[in-house]
Design an enzyme around this catalytic site. Structure first.
Site, mmCIF file in Angstrom:
data_model
loop_
_atom_site.group_PDB
_atom_site.id
_atom_site.type_symbol
_atom_site.label_atom_id
_atom_site.label_comp_id
_atom_site.label_asym_id
_atom_site.label_seq_id
_atom_site.Cartn_x
_atom_site.Cartn_y
_atom_site.Cartn_z
ATOM 1 N N GLU A 58 -53.311 102.076 45.660
ATOM 2 C CA GLU A 58 -52.911 100.819 46.078
ATOM 3 C C GLU A 58 -51.297 100.653 45.866
ATOM 4 O O GLU A 58 -51.005 100.925 44.532
ATOM 5 C CB GLU A 58 -53.480 99.629 44.829
ATOM 6 C CG GLU A 58 -54.243 98.655 45.817
ATOM 7 C CD GLU A 58 -54.784 97.384 44.545
ATOM 8 O OE1 GLU A 58 -54.002 96.317 44.910
ATOM 9 O OE2 GLU A 58 -55.294 97.670 43.841
ATOM 10 N N ASP A 92 -50.796 87.942 39.254
ATOM 11 C CA ASP A 92 -50.285 88.898 38.672
ATOM 12 C C ASP A 92 -49.672 88.412 36.967
ATOM 13 O O ASP A 92 -49.303 87.536 36.992
ATOM 14 C CB ASP A 92 -49.399 89.731 39.367
ATOM 15 C CG ASP A 92 -49.914 90.544 40.435
ATOM 16 O OD1 ASP A 92 -50.782 91.351 40.103
ATOM 17 O OD2 ASP A 92 -49.296 90.442 41.518
#
Ligand SMILES: Cc1ncc(COP(=O)(O)O)c(C=O)c1O
Lengths: 389, 271
Positions: free
Chosen positions: B58, B69
């Site tokens: 990724e 995040d």
């Protein structure tokens, strides 16, 4: 209303929608149906209005500012949202959200705040309704709005400093949403403006539209020519504009011009941004060529935000509202001017709207103009004093 | 271009999932923010991770407002942007990683950079660079149609999410829409390292399995070999992000620290 928006997807034309992490989607869908049901429930609506009357002090008066009117050659009326309990329009929304949280059985609320007004209003609603409350606030705003930080703490709320980004409102919203992702089962997010993923812009509009509805009934048969409000996320402006949107009254939203619209240091998302997705919603936003959100700037923490509610984006594109700007310097002048001439210290946010009226006085001559005075300026006194005004 | 690197693109990812299923193991997919530790050396980190047992990658395109995040990847995104990482350099990195490792590469980003570039242009560009798929952290099922269509048009996969909060009926709808793969959010919350490996999503993953063939990768909150091994029992793929990003942030020049961690995670995932 000629149009009934948002549609089922939470869209206002191409704007709005629900660009949220999957973890939050079930809560957003639940909130949508709980709100729809509550807002159609007389008992809920009755309790909301009872608290607004007895606790918040609504209806807020309309005050004719004769001294300013004389100077401007304009008949200037102030819708006194600054006289609400806690000092701004924000509490109209937090009372509603607090009641929703209780209805959903969520014992805890979180909120973001810029100027601290929404934080104080959230803390107040939480204290009143017996909810636990945590408020996310950028470190820069904690510094410039120290008084409101202490008020929140007095009210039993925990203030969580946010140091990411520029340490302002955008970062506080992002951090509140992150926190919500891990606590969504027990916690309601009491968002502070007509922003965020659907159904938030709808819910906040519905809880703020009491401003415009009151204005219409207070003015009886008479109609103002122009209504002016400052626009950060856009909740006070939405509250006063929405019931007037089809009335033919000229509606003006004033964004933060910051250091000037020729610079990059401003908060004029509608005037100078372009459509994109910020905080879960398609709207006008400040961004660079690669779609990276840009930091905003305003002397007023409440307007220091690179996005704006999606329904304002829709109003702009449909030509239903005109969006203008006023700079930091103009707002400071208006802040001092209203204080001296009328004995009313306005919030720096609201001072932007007054600054626009002052600049446009010639073109407004002879007209009846309503300024939505969204809040009082006590919170700003320390910051303004430090600037030596 | 694809004929030079036969394993690249969506087919490569499908093959990786298929052979892992056949062998009864899962695919290990580490995440790293593009541009770390520097624009020039990022690709070396992926090459090292491939040698240490990673099966796919990724690549995170850093975004200014990374809502999904936690602090580690926020910090990484900020640093990478300060060091000059952009969308076009990120796509260049995807191309290098794909060609130098010959492993499937998934691009991870947020909605707005994709909209800004144009959905179709974005999908076309990452596909041409050799990407296998795209993960967009703030894109739920309801808003995904134009993105899925564009991805399919360029023959790459778009992930849809299932979270611990997703109700059963919704899981059924998401699986029935036949996404390229499902990203199972293993933990409530944003990306980051957690002490306790939860099992909040196990039942939903079993449900997906029982009604469709769609590959499932698990990510968010998985950072230790034990947690990775648990996840691998359930899913077709396991994503580890923050634990790897933290090493690159804290020991930017220590390739060995990175490969040691990646090997132990890969071993745990492969079982
Ligand atoms: C007094 C006041 N006015 C206006 C605003 C801006 O918000 P909105 O545009 O949602 O009314 C704030 C926000 O903190 C505020 O405190």
């Amino acid at each position: 209303m000629t149009v009934s928006l948002p549609d089922r997807r939470g869209r206002y034309g191409e704007f709005g929608g629900r660009f949220a992490p999957e973890t939050l989607m079930p809560a957003l869908l639940e909130l949508e149906s709980v709100f729809e049901e509550a807002w159609g429930d007389e008992a809920f609506v009755g309790e909301y209005h009872r608290i607004l009357a007895d606790f918040v002090g609504r209806p807020t008066p309309i005050y004719e500012a004769s001294n300013l009117s004389k100077e401007l050659g304009v008949r200037l009326l102030l819708k006194r949202e600054d006289l609400n309990h806690t000092g701004a329009h924000k509490i109209n929304n937090t009372i509603g959200h607090g009641l929703l949280a209780k209805r959903m059985g969520k014992p805890r609320i979180i909120a973001e705040t810029g100027a601290g007004q929404h934080g104080v209003a959230s803390a107040t609603a939480a204290a009143l309704l017996g909810l636990e409350c945590e408020v996310f606030m950028g470190v820069k705003d904690i510094e410039r709005q120290a008084l409101n930080v202490y008020r929140m703490e007095l009210l039993g709320t925990r203030v969580v400093p946010v140091s990411s980004g520029a340490g302002t409102l955008k970062d506080a919203v992002s951090e509140a949403m992150r926190s919500w992702v891990s606590t969504v089962n027990t916690t309601h997010y009491m968002i502070g403006s007509v922003v965020g993923p659907h159904p938030f812009p709808l819910i906040v509009r519905e809880f703020q539209k009491v401003i415009g509805e009151e204005l219409l009934s207070q003015m009886g048969e008479e109609r103002p020519d122009v209504v002016v409000a400052c626009v950060g996320g856009g909740s006070n402006a939405m509250g006063v504009f929405y019931p007037l949107i089809d009335s033919g009254i000229e509606l003006i939203g004033v964004e933060a011009g910051g250091l000037g619209t020729e610079t990059l240091a401003h908060g004029a998302s509608l005037s100078l941004g372009r459509p994109g997705v910020l905080h879960g919603s398609m709207t006008y936003m400040l961004q660079d060529e690669e779609g990276q959100v840009r930091e905003a700037h305003s002397i007023s923490a409440g307007l220091d935000y690179p996005g704006v509610g999606p329904e304002h984006a829709y109003f702009k594109d449909k030509g239903l509202v005109r969006y203008e700007t006023a700079t930091d310097a103009e707002a400071l002048d208006a802040f001092a001017w209203l204080s001296r001439k009328e004995g009313i210290i306005p919030a720096l946010e609201s001072a932007h709207a007054l600054a626009w009226i002052r600049r446009e006085a010639a073109s407004l001559a002879g007209k009846t103009v309503v300024l939505n005075l969204s809040g009082r300026g006590d919170k700003d006194v320390q910051q303004v004093a430090a600037l030596g005004v | 271009m694809f004929s030079r690197w036969p394993h690249l693109g969506f087919n490569g990812l499908k093959e990786a999932f298929a052979s892992a299923r056949a062998e009864g193991r899962a695919v290990f997919m580490p995440f790293l923010t593009a541009g770390l530790p520097s624009i020039e050396t990022s690709v070396d980190r992926f090459v090292a991770m491939a040698a240490a047992g990673a099966d796919a990658f990724e690549v995170g395109i850093p975004y200014a407002d990374p809502l999904m995040d936690g602090p580690t990847i926020q910090k990484a995104s900020e640093l990478a942007r300060e060091r000059g990482m952009t969308m076009s350099l990120g796509i260049d990195l995807v191309r290098s990683v794909a060609s130098e490792t010959d492993k499937p590469v998934i691009v991870m980003t947020y909605v707005n950079p994709v909209l800004s570039m144009g959905i179709d242009h974005f999908m076309g560009s990452v596909a041409t660079a050799g990407a296998a798929g795209v993960i967009i952290a703030d894109l739920p099922f309801e808003e995904s149609a134009p993105f899925s269509a564009a991805a399919a048009g360029h023959d790459i996969g778009l992930a849809l999410f299932v979270a611990p909060t997703t109700p059963e009926q919704r899981v059924r709808e998401i699986a029935a829409s036949n996404p390229a793969f499902i990203y199972g959010v293993a933990e409530m919350g944003v990306t980051g390292e957690r002490a306790d490996a939860g099992h909040h999503i196990d039942a939903l993953i079993r449900l997906v399995r029982s009604i469709s063939q769609v590959p499932i990768v698990l990510g968010v909150g998985i950072s230790t070999p034990d947690q990775a091994a648990e996840a691998a029992k359930l899913a077709d793929g396991v994503i580890v992000g923050s634990a790897i990003v933290r090493i690159v942030l804290e020991q930017p020049d220590d390739l060995e620290a990175l490969t040691t961690t990646v090997s132990s995670l890969a071993a745990a995932v492969h079982g």
